[in-house]
Design a protein around this motif. Structure first.
Motif, mmCIF file in Angstrom:
data_model
loop_
_atom_site.group_PDB
_atom_site.id
_atom_site.type_symbol
_atom_site.label_atom_id
_atom_site.label_comp_id
_atom_site.label_asym_id
_atom_site.label_seq_id
_atom_site.Cartn_x
_atom_site.Cartn_y
_atom_site.Cartn_z
ATOM 1 N N GLU A 71 -4.739 -6.408 -0.938
ATOM 2 C CA GLU A 71 -4.875 -5.152 -0.187
ATOM 3 C C GLU A 71 -5.633 -5.417 1.101
ATOM 4 O O GLU A 71 -5.206 -5.045 2.183
ATOM 5 N N ARG A 85 -6.147 -7.223 6.629
ATOM 6 C CA ARG A 85 -5.257 -6.427 5.789
ATOM 7 C C ARG A 85 -3.825 -6.916 5.986
ATOM 8 O O ARG A 85 -3.174 -6.573 6.979
ATOM 9 N N LYS A 116 -5.846 1.225 6.178
ATOM 10 C CA LYS A 116 -4.707 1.352 5.260
ATOM 11 C C LYS A 116 -3.697 2.357 5.800
ATOM 12 O O LYS A 116 -2.491 2.112 5.802
#
Length: 124
Positions: A71, A85, A116
Motif C-alpha cells: 500500500e 506509494r 491514497k
C-alpha cells in the motif's frame, strides 16, 4: 480522473509537503515532479527510492507473499517523512508516487489518506 499535473498539485497541497514525484521504478526516472528544490533534489530522491521499491518487491517474492500488494512505505527521518506509494491501478503498474513531508508541519495519517485518494484518481 485527474491528470498528472493536477495530481501533483493536489499532493503539494497536503499539509507539510516538500516535494512530490511520479516515478517509473523500472528506469528510476521521475515522470513528473513538483517542489521548490530547496530542501530536496527530487530526481535524486526518485532514483534512490526506486532502489527501495525494487528491494521490497524482491523481498515479497522471496517470502512468497505475492498475493499481497504494498500500500505504501514510510521512511521516518529526524525532520521529514518520505512516503512511497506504488500505483495499483491497471495503467499505473510499475509506477510509484513519492511524497516528502516536513515532519513538524504534517499529519501523517491525513497525508496517507490524501495520497491514497490522489493515487486512485490519477489517470495515466
Amino acid at each position: 480522473m485527474a491528470n498528472l499535473e493536477t495530481s501533483l498539485k493536489e499532493a503539494m497541497a497536503i499539509e507539510g509537503a516538500i516535494g512530490v514525484a511520479l516515478v517509473d521504478y523500472g528506469s528510476g526516472m521521475a515522470l513528473g515532479s513538483l517542489g521548490d528544490g530547496g530542501e530536496l533534489d527530487l530526481n535524486v530522491a526518485a532514483a534512490g527510492n526506486t532502489d527501495v521499491v525494487r528491494a521490497k518487491m524482491r523481498a515479497l517474492e522471496a517470502l512468497n507473499l505475492l498475493d499481497n500488494e504494498i500500500e505504501d512505505m514510510l521512511i521516518t527521518l529526524t525532520h521529514q517523512y518520505h512516503m512511497v506509494r506504488p500505483l495499483t491501478t491497471p495503467g499505473g503498474r510499475g509506477l510509484f508516487l513519492y511524497l516528502a513531508l516536513n515532519r513538524g508541519r504534517s499529519n501523517l495519517a491525513m497525508a496517507r489518506h490524501h495520497l491514497k485518494r490522489i493515487e486512485l484518481a490519477l489517470e495515466i
